[in-house]
Design a protein around this motif. Structure first.
Motif, PDB file in Angstrom:
ATOM      1  N   ASP A  39       0.756  -1.282   0.027  1.00 11.60           N
ATOM      2  CA  ASP A  39      -0.139  -0.139   0.086  1.00 11.60           C
ATOM      3  C   ASP A  39       0.745   1.348  -0.108  1.00 11.60           C
ATOM      4  O   ASP A  39       0.758   1.945   1.129  1.00 11.60           O
ATOM      5  CB  ASP A  39      -0.899  -0.136   1.370  1.00 11.60           C
ATOM      6  N   THR A  40       1.549   1.562  -1.117  1.00  9.02           N
ATOM      7  CA  THR A  40       2.229   2.709  -1.522  1.00  9.02           C
ATOM      8  C   THR A  40       2.394   3.001  -2.769  1.00  9.02           C
ATOM      9  O   THR A  40       1.850   2.045  -3.682  1.00  9.02           O
ATOM     10  CB  THR A  40       3.708   2.354  -0.834  1.00  9.02           C
ATOM     11  N   ASP A  41       2.643   4.300  -3.210  1.00  9.13           N
ATOM     12  CA  ASP A  41       2.594   4.628  -4.489  1.00  9.13           C
ATOM     13  C   ASP A  41       4.104   4.446  -5.260  1.00  9.13           C
ATOM     14  O   ASP A  41       4.204   4.814  -6.481  1.00  9.13           O
ATOM     15  CB  ASP A  41       2.106   6.188  -4.822  1.00  9.13           C
ATOM     16  N   SER A  42       4.993   3.772  -4.566  1.00  7.84           N
ATOM     17  CA  SER A  42       6.266   3.611  -5.151  1.00  7.84           C
ATOM     18  C   SER A  42       6.599   1.940  -5.118  1.00  7.84           C
ATOM     19  O   SER A  42       6.552   1.188  -4.114  1.00  7.84           O
ATOM     20  CB  SER A  42       7.248   4.270  -4.341  1.00  7.84           C
TER      21      SER A  42
END
Length: 297
Positions: A246-249
């Motif tokens: 759950d991260t944008d990276s």
């Protein structure tokens, strides 16, 4: 011709009991089976030896399996150093074998499906003359010709006890079955190919399931691999993995995954990270997962 294995033991200089086997009636050399060990209250065998010509290398199989040959490689390194002969009979699985450490205690699990495939090979009766595949299940055939089923959808206990009657002591049946697996893997390329094919099939099947649950489409190979390795070893849950992703990276997701289980399994995690980095630097592991085809592109 069913092979008859003669077993002997010897205590080496460091006090370990080692077991060796030889096929009676043949001029083939004696070979090492395993060492005796104790784990908690259980006794059993282990073989973690690494022989140059009997180690999994992705480059040997990439022609047949493509990128998937590389995708499983880091797990093979940390499970067994890639040894086709890796064996243990001392834990709750009763019998574990192969470079991916297939374990016999799970119904329809990796070992059971692997063993079923082995029993389809032409020389299977040489190694396990009492075993039969009937309707895709493993059966034992006694002297009178009667058969009894050793595994089903809910239990493998009879198969486990066939391979290793108890973990109270190292027993003759356990030694014979171990010798059969060690000799077969050492001397038959087809046996080793079944290990490889089954391992790759396992990770391919898992990627389909994991992608549906975790939405892994478009993720880099190293992220997908780490998910597979975590769940193969059992050092983390789907909820914990989902939280890590759950991260944008994608890079941050990978680093998050590398923290799962690091308190107890830092050596393993560092091992897979190092191998992945080597494959990335070689330009091999720079692919992304495409869910609709279940491939890396």
């Amino acid at each position: 011709m069913a092979y008859d294995f003669k077993i002997r033991s010897a205590v080496n200089a460091n006090g370990k009991t080692a077991y060796y086997a030889k096929i009676t009636g043949l001029s083939t050399p004696e070979f090492f089976i395993a060492y005796k060990t104790k784990y908690e209250e259980r006794f059993g065998l282990y073989n973690s030896s690494v022989t140059t010509n009997l180690v999994y290398k992705a480059t040997d199989y990439v022609g047949k399996f493509g990128f998937w040959a590389y995708f499983i490689e880091a797990t093979t390194k940390v499970e067994s150093q890639g040894s086709f002969l890796c064996l243990n009979t001392y834990d709750r699985a009763f019998f574990t074998f192969g470079f991916m450490q297939f374990a016999a205690h799970v119904p329809n699990g990796d070992f059971v499906r692997f063993f079923r495939k082995l029993l389809t090979l032409p020389n299977a009766p040489d190694y396990f003359p009492r075993l039969r595949l009937i309707d895709g299940r493993i059966f034992y055939k006694n002297d009178s010709g009667a058969t009894s089923q050793l595994e089903n959808d809910t239990s493998t206990i009879k198969l486990m006890e066939y391979l290793n009657p108890t973990t109270n002591e190292v027993e003759q049946q356990e030694l014979i079955c171990s010798a059969r697996f060690i000799h077969w893997a050492s001397n038959d390329e087809k046996h080793r190919e079944v290990q490889v094919e089954h391992s790759i099939s396992l990770y391919k099947e898992n990627m389909k399931k994991y992608s549906k649950r975790l939405n892994l489409n478009g993720y880099p190979a190293k992220v997908c691999f780490m998910v597979c390795d975590i769940l193969h070893q059992g050092r983390g849950t789907f909820d914990r993995i989902s939280y890590a992703l759950d991260t944008d990276s994608h890079e941050k997701a990978f680093q998050n995954l590398c923290t799962i289980g690091n308190t107890h399994y830092a050596t393993r995690i560092n091992g897979v990270k190092a191998h992945i980095k080597k494959l990335e630097q070689a330009g091999i592991f720079n692919k992304k997962y495409k869910a609709d085809t279940n491939e890396f592109v």
